[in-house]
Design an enzyme around this catalytic site. Sequence first.
Site, short mmCIF file in Angstrom:
data_model
loop_
_atom_site.label_atom_id
_atom_site.label_comp_id
_atom_site.label_asym_id
_atom_site.label_seq_id
_atom_site.Cartn_x
_atom_site.Cartn_y
_atom_site.Cartn_z
N SER A 136 -2.07 14.15 28.21
CA SER A 136 -0.92 13.26 28.27
C SER A 136 0.10 13.87 29.22
O SER A 136 0.57 14.99 29.00
CB SER A 136 -0.35 13.12 26.85
OG SER A 136 0.81 12.33 26.85
N LYS A 162 -3.52 10.44 30.88
CA LYS A 162 -2.60 9.43 30.33
C LYS A 162 -1.22 9.68 30.92
O LYS A 162 -0.71 10.80 30.84
CB LYS A 162 -2.58 9.55 28.81
CG LYS A 162 -1.40 8.88 28.11
CD LYS A 162 -1.60 8.88 26.59
CE LYS A 162 -0.34 9.26 25.85
NZ LYS A 162 -0.53 9.27 24.39
N LEU A 163 -0.64 8.65 31.52
CA LEU A 163 0.69 8.78 32.11
C LEU A 163 1.71 8.15 31.18
O LEU A 163 1.55 7.00 30.76
CB LEU A 163 0.76 8.07 33.46
CG LEU A 163 -0.22 8.50 34.55
CD1 LEU A 163 0.04 7.67 35.83
CD2 LEU A 163 -0.10 9.99 34.85
N LYS A 164 2.77 8.88 30.88
CA LYS A 164 3.89 8.29 30.15
C LYS A 164 4.63 7.39 31.13
O LYS A 164 4.85 7.78 32.29
CB LYS A 164 4.82 9.40 29.64
CG LYS A 164 4.21 10.25 28.53
CD LYS A 164 4.14 9.46 27.23
CE LYS A 164 3.75 10.36 26.07
NZ LYS A 164 3.65 9.60 24.80
N ASP A 189 1.17 5.17 28.51
CA ASP A 189 1.81 5.12 27.20
C ASP A 189 3.30 4.88 27.39
O ASP A 189 3.99 5.69 28.02
CB ASP A 189 1.57 6.45 26.46
CG ASP A 189 2.12 6.44 25.03
OD1 ASP A 189 2.66 5.41 24.59
OD2 ASP A 189 2.00 7.50 24.36
N ASN A 191 5.53 4.26 24.74
CA ASN A 191 6.35 4.61 23.57
C ASN A 191 7.44 3.58 23.29
O ASN A 191 8.62 3.92 23.11
CB ASN A 191 6.94 6.02 23.72
CG ASN A 191 5.90 7.11 23.56
OD1 ASN A 191 5.57 7.81 24.52
ND2 ASN A 191 5.34 7.25 22.37
N GLU A 214 -0.61 1.74 26.07
CA GLU A 214 -0.31 2.15 24.69
C GLU A 214 1.13 1.79 24.33
O GLU A 214 2.06 2.14 25.07
CB GLU A 214 -0.54 3.67 24.61
CG GLU A 214 -0.31 4.30 23.25
CD GLU A 214 -0.59 5.82 23.29
OE1 GLU A 214 -1.17 6.31 24.28
OE2 GLU A 214 -0.19 6.50 22.33
N ASP A 239 0.04 2.58 18.95
CA ASP A 239 0.26 3.91 18.39
C ASP A 239 1.29 3.76 17.26
O ASP A 239 0.92 3.59 16.08
CB ASP A 239 0.74 4.85 19.52
CG ASP A 239 1.16 6.24 19.05
OD1 ASP A 239 1.17 6.49 17.83
OD2 ASP A 239 1.51 7.09 19.90
N LYS A 263 -3.41 8.72 14.57
CA LYS A 263 -2.71 9.99 14.36
C LYS A 263 -2.53 10.14 12.86
O LYS A 263 -1.88 9.30 12.22
CB LYS A 263 -1.32 9.97 15.00
CG LYS A 263 -1.27 10.06 16.51
CD LYS A 263 0.17 10.01 16.98
CE LYS A 263 0.24 10.01 18.50
NZ LYS A 263 1.60 9.67 18.98
N GLY A 291 -2.20 12.73 19.74
CA GLY A 291 -1.71 14.08 19.49
C GLY A 291 -0.21 14.05 19.41
O GLY A 291 0.43 13.07 19.83
O1 OSB Z 1 3.13 8.85 21.94
O2 OSB Z 1 1.27 9.85 21.98
C1 OSB Z 1 2.50 9.89 21.92
C2 OSB Z 1 3.67 13.55 22.01
C3 OSB Z 1 4.71 13.50 21.12
C4 OSB Z 1 5.04 12.30 20.53
C5 OSB Z 1 4.33 11.13 20.84
C6 OSB Z 1 3.26 11.18 21.73
C7 OSB Z 1 2.95 12.41 22.35
C8 OSB Z 1 1.92 12.55 23.36
C9 OSB Z 1 1.31 13.93 23.55
O3 OSB Z 1 1.58 11.68 24.11
C10 OSB Z 1 -0.07 13.99 23.00
C11 OSB Z 1 -0.60 15.40 22.90
O4 OSB Z 1 -1.17 15.87 23.87
O5 OSB Z 1 -0.47 16.03 21.82
MG MG Z 2 1.70 7.25 22.08
#
Ligand code: OSB
Ligand code: MG
Length: 372
Positions: A136, A162-164, A189, A191, A214, A239, A263, A291
């Site tokens: 990520s 995976k790109l935020k 992703d 969020n 995501e 998620d 998760k 994660g």
């Molecule tokens: O949205 O998946 C998420 C980390 C912290 C909180 C939310 C997310 C994440 C990650 C990192 O994307 C995932 C990892 O490598 O643990």
């Molecule tokens: Mg996520």
Amino acid sequence: MKLQEIELRRIRLPLVAPFRTSFGVEHERDILLVKATTDAAEGWGECVAGSEPLYSSEHADGAHQVIRDHLLPRLAGVAEDLTAARVAPALAGVKGHAMAKAALELAVLDAELREHGMPLASYLGAVRDQVPAGVSVGIAGSVPELLDTVGGYLADGYPRIKLKIEPGWDVEPVRAVRERFGDVLLQVDANAAYTLADAPTLARLDPFDLLLIEQPLPEDDLRGHAALARKLRTPVCLDESIISARAAADAIALGACAIVNVKAGRVGGFLEARRVHDVCVANGVPVWCGGMLETGIGRAANLALAALPGFTLPGDTSASARYWRRELITEPFVLEPPGVVSVPVGPGLGVTVDPEFLEEITVSVERRRVDR
Ligand code: OSB
Ligand code: MG
């Protein structure tokens, strides 16, 4: 088994590099670890809540207080004859606080499995001994900086990126990564950073053949996700919205997602996470293991989960070195050719916690007898 004591330990661990998402930036993790001592074994759990309630409503200080003041008294009621399966029912009267409950359940589960000599992966129903690794990648300061970071991960051997993303950091970075690195497995992703009015922008990601997008919309907006899914070619994955197996069933029935990120912390534990997996498999919906920047304790458990049959997409299951400069709480997880991480094979979590290293990074320790 008889539960005797719960230890609540707060540690601080700096990340290798700041991790920026649409909800904030983390430089170091403030983590709550839970140790369960029983008459037969010790077990560890890791609470995935962040230092601030920005990903979901939970945060580390809150989880700590909820465990101490509200969950432990309830667990004490069943301490005499405890199994992991009895934890969630005993705690069910407390609303929410999934990450706090999950950490406690994992510590009990680890102790139970160590007592019986059974690996967590076997207990959950794993069918693989290695799982594909994904990474990520946080929001970068510029496109060239992002390309450097992604290039580094690909050189390390990560098979999936995976790109935020967030408004203003979406189409251009995705285009740049696609153009530079060709047909690498790529997903994004958000969020929960967008609204349905952003559908035209998100549709501009369609030409880049992403595996999935995501959580584009807010956690409670299942109808919005269903409407958005009808406007995009990129499959929608949820998620934050998937807080239970029931929520997964609802989201699937509504057409709000075609893929689910699992998760354990978000759904209240590994037993509920397995039920999320089961609901998705029954509906033909692929899942992958998310994660939360865990240490080796939480990561060991995630790898066991990711080895279940329905986990057909690479997860955010990266090597220890992706997160930490120096994390010696457990044996490090390493990326092995061809881009996989091995699932621990020993009893319980299958990792050994180093008490000396733990002491070095400990901020506070609190111990509560539960057998009175
Ligand atoms: O949205 O998946 C998420 C980390 C912290 C909180 C939310 C997310 C994440 C990650 C990192 O994307 C995932 C990892 O490598 O643990
Ligand atoms: Mg996520």
